[in-house]
Each structure stands twice: as C-alpha cells, then as structure tokens.
Design a protein around this motif. Structure first.
Motif, short mmCIF file in Angstrom:
data_model
loop_
_atom_site.label_atom_id
_atom_site.label_comp_id
_atom_site.label_asym_id
_atom_site.label_seq_id
_atom_site.Cartn_x
_atom_site.Cartn_y
_atom_site.Cartn_z
N ALA A 1 -10.58 15.97 -15.39
CA ALA A 1 -10.50 14.88 -14.41
C ALA A 1 -9.31 14.01 -14.77
N GLY A 2 -8.86 13.23 -13.81
CA GLY A 2 -7.75 12.33 -14.08
C GLY A 2 -7.72 11.22 -13.07
N GLY A 3 -7.26 10.06 -13.51
CA GLY A 3 -7.18 8.95 -12.57
C GLY A 3 -6.56 7.72 -13.19
N GLY A 4 -6.72 6.62 -12.50
CA GLY A 4 -6.15 5.37 -13.01
C GLY A 4 -6.08 4.33 -11.92
N ARG A 5 -5.36 3.27 -12.24
CA ARG A 5 -5.24 2.15 -11.29
C ARG A 5 -3.97 2.31 -10.47
N TYR A 6 -4.09 2.14 -9.16
CA TYR A 6 -2.93 2.29 -8.26
C TYR A 6 -2.89 1.10 -7.27
N ASP A 7 -2.55 -0.05 -7.80
CA ASP A 7 -2.66 -1.29 -7.03
C ASP A 7 -1.71 -1.39 -5.83
N ASN A 8 -0.62 -0.60 -5.84
CA ASN A 8 0.35 -0.73 -4.74
C ASN A 8 0.17 0.29 -3.63
N LEU A 9 -0.66 1.26 -3.88
CA LEU A 9 -0.67 2.43 -3.00
C LEU A 9 -1.21 2.16 -1.60
N ILE A 10 -2.26 1.36 -1.53
CA ILE A 10 -2.84 1.10 -0.20
C ILE A 10 -1.83 0.34 0.67
N ARG A 11 -1.12 -0.60 0.07
CA ARG A 11 -0.10 -1.31 0.83
C ARG A 11 0.99 -0.34 1.30
N GLN A 12 1.42 0.51 0.37
CA GLN A 12 2.49 1.47 0.69
C GLN A 12 2.06 2.44 1.78
N GLY B 1 0.34 -2.87 5.97
CA GLY B 1 -0.72 -3.49 6.77
C GLY B 1 -1.80 -4.15 5.94
N VAL B 2 -2.21 -3.48 4.89
CA VAL B 2 -3.28 -3.99 4.04
C VAL B 2 -2.85 -3.84 2.59
N SER B 3 -3.08 -4.87 1.81
CA SER B 3 -2.72 -4.81 0.40
C SER B 3 -3.97 -5.07 -0.42
N MET B 4 -4.36 -4.11 -1.22
CA MET B 4 -5.55 -4.29 -2.06
C MET B 4 -5.41 -3.53 -3.36
N PRO B 5 -5.85 -4.14 -4.47
CA PRO B 5 -5.86 -3.39 -5.72
C PRO B 5 -6.88 -2.26 -5.62
N ALA B 6 -6.62 -1.20 -6.34
CA ALA B 6 -7.54 -0.07 -6.26
C ALA B 6 -7.38 0.82 -7.49
N LEU B 7 -8.41 1.57 -7.78
CA LEU B 7 -8.35 2.53 -8.87
C LEU B 7 -9.33 3.65 -8.57
N LEU C 1 -8.03 7.90 2.02
CA LEU C 1 -8.72 6.66 1.65
C LEU C 1 -7.92 5.44 2.09
N ALA C 2 -6.62 5.47 1.81
CA ALA C 2 -5.77 4.34 2.19
C ALA C 2 -5.78 4.15 3.71
N ARG C 3 -5.69 5.25 4.45
CA ARG C 3 -5.72 5.18 5.92
C ARG C 3 -7.02 4.56 6.41
N VAL C 4 -8.15 5.03 5.84
CA VAL C 4 -9.47 4.57 6.29
C VAL C 4 -9.70 3.11 5.89
N VAL C 5 -9.33 2.78 4.67
CA VAL C 5 -9.53 1.41 4.20
C VAL C 5 -8.68 0.44 5.02
N ALA C 6 -7.45 0.85 5.31
CA ALA C 6 -6.58 -0.02 6.10
C ALA C 6 -7.17 -0.26 7.49
N ALA C 7 -7.83 0.76 8.05
CA ALA C 7 -8.38 0.62 9.41
C ALA C 7 -9.70 -0.15 9.43
N HIS C 8 -10.45 -0.13 8.34
CA HIS C 8 -11.83 -0.66 8.38
C HIS C 8 -12.12 -1.74 7.35
N GLU C 9 -11.10 -2.22 6.65
CA GLU C 9 -11.40 -3.04 5.47
C GLU C 9 -12.23 -4.28 5.78
N ARG C 10 -12.09 -4.84 6.97
CA ARG C 10 -12.86 -6.05 7.29
C ARG C 10 -14.35 -5.80 7.46
N GLU C 11 -14.73 -4.53 7.68
CA GLU C 11 -16.15 -4.23 7.90
C GLU C 11 -16.96 -4.22 6.61
#
Lengths: 434, 434
Positions: free
Chosen positions: A290-301, A306-312, A81-91
């Motif tokens: 199921a399990g999850g949560g907020r990972y605001d730093n992960l896309i940047r990392q 390249g891209v910094s975005m909050p996410a969960l 997800l992070a790879r794809v979002v970083a490549a396409h986020e402007r679309e």
C-alpha cells in the motif's frame, strides 16, 4: 478464445479470495468511521492529464468513444475523488472519511504483483489538516493488515515526508524549483543502487554528499523514533509534527512495532505535500502493499481552483496483499477458513425416493426462506452419489426424503450421527443458518 | 470537469443502496447453492461478435489497445461465461450453479432505467437440461425479488418459450428458417401496437391470422396455468414440459402467484432454445427488471465447438430494481433501515478535555479491535458540537473522556440515559457490535 493478457478470470475459489479481501477491507474501514463511495470506471482522459501531465496517457486504456469523447478507463481513484468532492463538497460535513473498493486499469507489461486490471481499496480523509488525521490514516492501514492475521513480523509501514527534505535542502541551497527537487529525489531513490562516483557527481549542485545524506537519514530516524526525544526545539516544524504523530497520536494505539521512519522512501514525493508512507512485507520479497500520504494541493489543482481542501489518502491493491497472505501460514489459514464459508452449502436434500421430490421441494423452499444454503439433485440419482455430492459441496447436514416419510432422516456429516425428525419439525432441529 | 453522460457517481448514500442490492443478491443466490465468480471487464471484441454478429459492435465501448488488440468493455457476461466454462469445464462437477455481480457497459442513449454503465447480477446453471433446472432458476428470480420485500402485487414473472412457437408454426408451414422465424417473432412482438391490416398482411406467409394467434396465446395460457389440466396428450412435448415446470417443480414452492404465462414475450427468442422469462413490475411503469432463459447451443457456438453443454441463466440490473424498490413503500423502508447500518457509526468518543486525548485514542483502538465502528474529533472542539456530530453520524453511544476520568460517561442517545463506567470496564458495558 483467450482472455486478454494481464486480466484475470475469477473462478469460484479465486472469487471467494477476492470477496474475503473486500470484506476485511470494508469491515475495518467502517470501524474507523469511513463510509463507502464509488465512481465510474470510465472518465474523460483530460481528468488524468490534469493531475499527472500527458505522460500518464502512455499507461492508459484510453480511446475516443462513439460520441467523439476522449475517454479513459481509470488508472487510479484520486482524480475522480477530486471531481466528486469539488461538485458536492457543500453537502457533507467535514472531514470526509471516505473509502472505495473498485477496479483499475493500466496498460503495462504484466509481472508478479502487477496486472493490467486489478482491484484497489482507496481510503481518503478530506478537509482536515491536523496531524490527528495523518495518524488516523496510518493506524487504519496497520489495522487493515492486522485484520488479515498479519503481524509486525510480516509487514512494516515506512514513513517519510516531503517537507522534511525541503527543510534539509533549504539549509543547503538558497532556492530550488520543482524540477530540481524531482532530480534530487531521483538521486536519493537510487542512492544504494547507483555507483557512488556517479551519485556524488549528481549531488554537487545540491551542496551535499552521500555520507551527509546517509547520516542525516539515520540521525533523523533515531530522533523521531525515540519517544523521549526533547522536541521542544522542533515545535511547529515538520520534524516536530512527525514526532507528535508517532508518539502522541500513534503511541497510545500501540502500533509502534508496525512503523518505521525511512526518508529514503521518496516515491511520489513530487505529488504529496506532507507525510508519505509505503507498506512493505518484512522480507522485502514483494512490491509495495500500500502507499499514500498527504496531498493538500491536489483537489484545488484538479478542480481547476474551484475547491481547495487539505486531503490525504492511500491505496491498497488486491494482488500484492493476496500474495503476502499466501506467504504467511497464519494468514493463509484464516483466509482458507473464511472462504470455505462462502463456497460451502449448509444442507443437502437427498431425494431417496423420486415420489418424495415435491415434498423435498416444499421443504427446500422453507429452509431457503429461513436463510439456509440448500442444494439438491436436479435429476434422479442414486442415494450414495447424492451423499457424495453433499460432502463435495461442504454440506453440514444431509436431509433424506425417502421411506421414513413423513419423517426425515437428518445426517450430520461431522459426527456421522443420524436422527429421525418429523418433516414439519425440521427447522426446530437445525442450528441457525451461519 | 463533469462525469461522462450515462455514468454515475455513487456518493455514500447511493453506494449504500448499491451495497444493499448486492448483499441481497449475494445472500439469496447462495441460499440456492450458487457460487460467485467474475470475469474481466475488458475482453477481445471478437468474443461479442461471435455471439451476436457484428451489429452488436454499434453498442460497444470498443477500441484498439496499445498492443494493437481489438478490445471491448463487456456489454454482458454470457460470452465470458462460455469462454471460462470452455477453458475449465473439467475442473468442476456438473451442474455448475454460478452467479456473478459486476459492471457492464453499452454505448446507448441514456434514459430512465438504462445507462451506459450499470451493475448486473448474472445467475447461470450449466450442464443440466432437466426441467428441474429451469424451475430452480425461476424460483431463484422470484426469491431474489421477494427478499427486497417485494410481493406478488409488485412484480410478475412472465414465462414464454421458443419451442412452443416452433410447434405452433410447424402446424402452419412446412419448413421455416431462422430469418423467417425472426420476422415472425417481430410481428408477434408488435401485435398489439401495429395496425391490424399491416399485421395481417405480414402474417400471410405464415398461414395464420391475428385472431388465431391471440386465441392460441390465450388458450395455451389457460391450459398451462391450470394444475388440473390433463397433460397426458402432451407428454414429452414442450407444452407438457412447461406444465410440469409450473406444477410439479414450482407448485410445491408456492410461488404460483408470482408467475404468468405469456407467449407474446418474444424478446430474445432468436437467442434462446427453451423457456424464456421476463420480470416486470405489475404496474408496467418500468422496463424489464430481469430476463433470461435456456440457451443450450450458446456454449458450443461461443467455444467454437470446443465444448457443448446445456445452459440457462438470467440477468438482473441494479437500475430498474432500484427504481421499483423506491416505488414500493414497504421495500423502500426495508432498504432504508438496512442502508443506515452501512452508513452509521456505533460509538462517538467525545474528548471533553484535550489532555484526555491519548486515553481516548487507547480506548478507541480497543473498541475498534473489538469490532465497533468508532469516530472522534480530529481536532479540539466544544463538547456540544461533538455531541451534535455524534448524532449526525448516527452513533448509538457517546463515550465522554473528561472530568470523570478514570471513569467514562457513557450516553445512550435513544434513551438519553447517562452512566458512569470505569474506563477499563467499558467493553463489558456495551452491547455487542452490530
């Protein structure tokens, strides 16, 4: 030859169950305005090291491919997800509300609820930091389970937060780093399983005690679960935000009975940056659903800055939910009824006289073109045996091509009623295909 | 970080296309009374060597797993089918009519229509040797394509048969073995591409000539395609059976226009035991859309002699069919209309006054419970921007929570019509969810 350990063959009954789970997942995620996407099953091994460090490699199906690339069968979706979002986020307009249903792999000892290959639903919201997004995700996980006819008696969503622990610790010790934090979470995770003297000793560097932690966990839970709590003193803090999440954003949806607050949930806290939740069966017989949560730093990392975005987001596997459905009669019945629709045909063409076969084939083609599920004998067979096959295949109707031609005898199995119908009128006499 | 070469990311638009193809595949296969099954993505490498010999290993994503097992990501489904059928055949009434939709892998240079990871539909009939089963499978492949709004102008199913060639050769040379047969099929495969002198030379051991082969291919085709041919002299022979297939079993279904007979189709003849077919676009711009045939010996061979059953099947990949749909405006339009349904929401809740958010959330929950796809702003936004988002998300209706409360303003985008509705009457005023 045998299949590999930890892998499954889905015979038609099993596949119908899998499809039922997928269909419910897809349907409910779409109601929430999530759109489906998917990534490859094979990714560069590096992608997983980047997120979780090299220890993850022990649990990977990884290898060097014939082009000398280090590759791995995906153990989870978030790095993709992070790879794809970083490549396409402007679309895309933010926030993205994306879900995905796919296969995942991990080299682990197989046990109940945990296999080497499994299916997982992933739901993520990217580009939105508000509590409203947290609420949308928690509400979705609840509705996903309710849609399987599971109720508040069957499961509970346990909410926790890394930030709340940070606040707790900030009052205890002046500064702490990531390794210390991990050590602390490990202690809390084992607080009810480890010897008290041992725990007490381990807690010393953190200037707190078992009793203090237990009291704090309980009182914070009471504070947060009470809608009438005066939260003015916590405005803007993490506790205030969780109270807002529970009462302003989830309260109006009437899903309170499915929720609990439990700060002893610490799994993955090192990874997440805000709320965390895990879903369990009420009887606590099974692993996490199921399990999850907020990972605001992960896309940047993961995107190398390249891209910094909050996410969960969260993930739900097919194995444990399948086990829970089987434990709950109401849910099992709903699943049974739905899977029969996948497995059963609607019409069986009985060829009572072999010279009617071409007429039967013409009619079968018309019925299938109209959307009916139709089967018929591929070789001459006694009429009695054909009726038997029709019932075994779950047919609603048998249509008999025999002496009555150019009329057809139509038998409805549920009522045993038989009707004669001109062959060119058949479609008008049948209920619409299901 | 990049994805691996030959692998795809399915962004929501691409995923909707993939889902559209899957849905059509599933729907049509079920109309034919096929039930869905699935196997693991990873299998013992040995399973593939058993079928195709060790040369197949060059095109495998294979490796040694952490338990020292030689494993491979599956390049095709048939070996898994044979393994599963051999293990479970007593549990099922014959014939089995099974289909499967899954991912497959091959390490090859990527090019148009050929990737390293792709999806494939597999349809197989196991335990039935009659020509009727051959017909059922050919009819299914035609209807699968017609369901994409493709017509006889767009594609053709080319039928061939290994047995017919065996009969041809039996008249030429006394005895021939498998390697000779393969050599012969290679010559036929290249007959229109290789220099004639070269071909003539290669044909010498087979006591035949280019002209003789061409004449035979043409005259046999004419014989087979003519429904009025007197086939009495061919009763019981392979030619007789193909004539029966075409005219007794496929004729009544009116799918003749989609069929051709072409014995220069020899691909895979070494593997198949009876009819073989390949589906091509009429313009011959693309690779094969689908291919299959009868493989009566394979289950015995793959199960190590454990189970012996006649079988036939075909596979259709997602890549070439996707390319063809895009080439044909009629098919592309149908796909476009269907995929929009996947991607679009139905209702957007416009929160015009922030204090109405809890009311909006309560209503959104009711709408979603009723099966509608609903979205709303996760943070305060200007009303104009919310309407804009609603239209971008493809919403049919906007429901406005604002000054009109306890009434709601409902706007239908297609007509621009606005209606005021009491908030507790909303569900009664909306058309059923799609």
């Amino acid at each position: 030859m045998q299949k590999l350990p930890g892998f499954r063959d889905f015979l038609p009954d099993d596949c119908a169950v899998r499809n039922y789970i997928f269909a419910r997942w897809r349907e409910v995620a779409r109601r929430y305005g999530f759109v489906e996407w998917e990534g490859p099953i094979l990714e560069p091994t590096e992608l997983y090291k980047k997120k979780s460090g090299s220890e993850i490699v022990d649990q990977l199906f990884n290898f060097t491919d014939k082009g000398e690339r280090e590759v791995a069968m995906r153990p989870e979706l978030t790095p993709t997800l992070a790879r794809v979002v970083a490549a396409h986020e402007r679309e895309f307009k933010k926030p993205l509300k994306w879900f995905s249903i796919g296969r995942f792999f991990r080299f682990e000892k197989q046990q109940r609820g945990r296999l080497r290959e499994h299916f997982q639903l992933n739901c993520d919201i990217v580009g939105e930091s508000s509590v409203a997004a947290d609420a949308e995700l928690v509400a979705l996980v609840v509705d996903l389970l309710r849609d399987f006819a599971l109720t508040e008696e069957d499961f509970v969503v346990r909410l926790s937060s890394r930030d709340v622990w940070l606040a707790f610790l900030a009052n205890k010790i002046k500064a702490f780093n990531e390794p210390e934090l991990r050590r602390f979470f490990e202690i809390v995770d084992k607080i009810d399983r480890q010897e008290e003297t041992k725990t007490a000793e381990l807690l010393q560097p953190f200037s707190t005690s078992i009793d203090e932690i237990r009291d704090w966990v309980k009182s914070t839970r009471d504070f947060l679960l009470n809608p009438k709590t005066d939260r003015s003193q916590f405005e803007g803090t993490t506790l205030g935000k969780i109270h807002e999440l529970l009462h302003d954003h989830l309260g109006p949806r009437h899903i309170g009975p499915y929720l609990d607050v439990d700060f002893t949930v610490v799994r993955g806290l090192a990874y997440y940056t805000g709320i965390v939740f895990e879903v369990f069966d009420r009887k606590k017989k099974l692993r996490a659903i199921a399990g999850g949560g907020r990972y605001d730093n992960l896309i940047r990392q993961l995107s190398g800055g390249g891209v910094s975005m909050p996410a969960l987001g969260f993930a739900m596997g097919d194995v444990v939910i399948g086990d829970l459905i089987n434990e709950v009669p109401r849910a099992r019945l709903q699943m049974h009824n739905e899977t029969q629709k996948d497995l059963w045909i609607q019409i069986y063409a009985v060829i009572a006289k072999e010279e009617r076969r071409p007429d039967a084939l013409a009619q079968i083609q018309l019925l299938r073109d109209a959307g009916y599920r139709v089967d018929y004998p591929l070789r001459p067979e006694k009429v009695g045996k054909q009726f038997q096959t029709a019932e075994q295949l779950g047919a609603t109707f048998a249509v008999v091509f025999g002496d009555e031609w150019p009329q057809l005898k139509v038998k409805k199995f549920s009522t045993r009623q038989e009707t004669l119908i001109p062959h060119d009128q058949l479609l008008n006499h049948l209920p619409r295909p299901e």
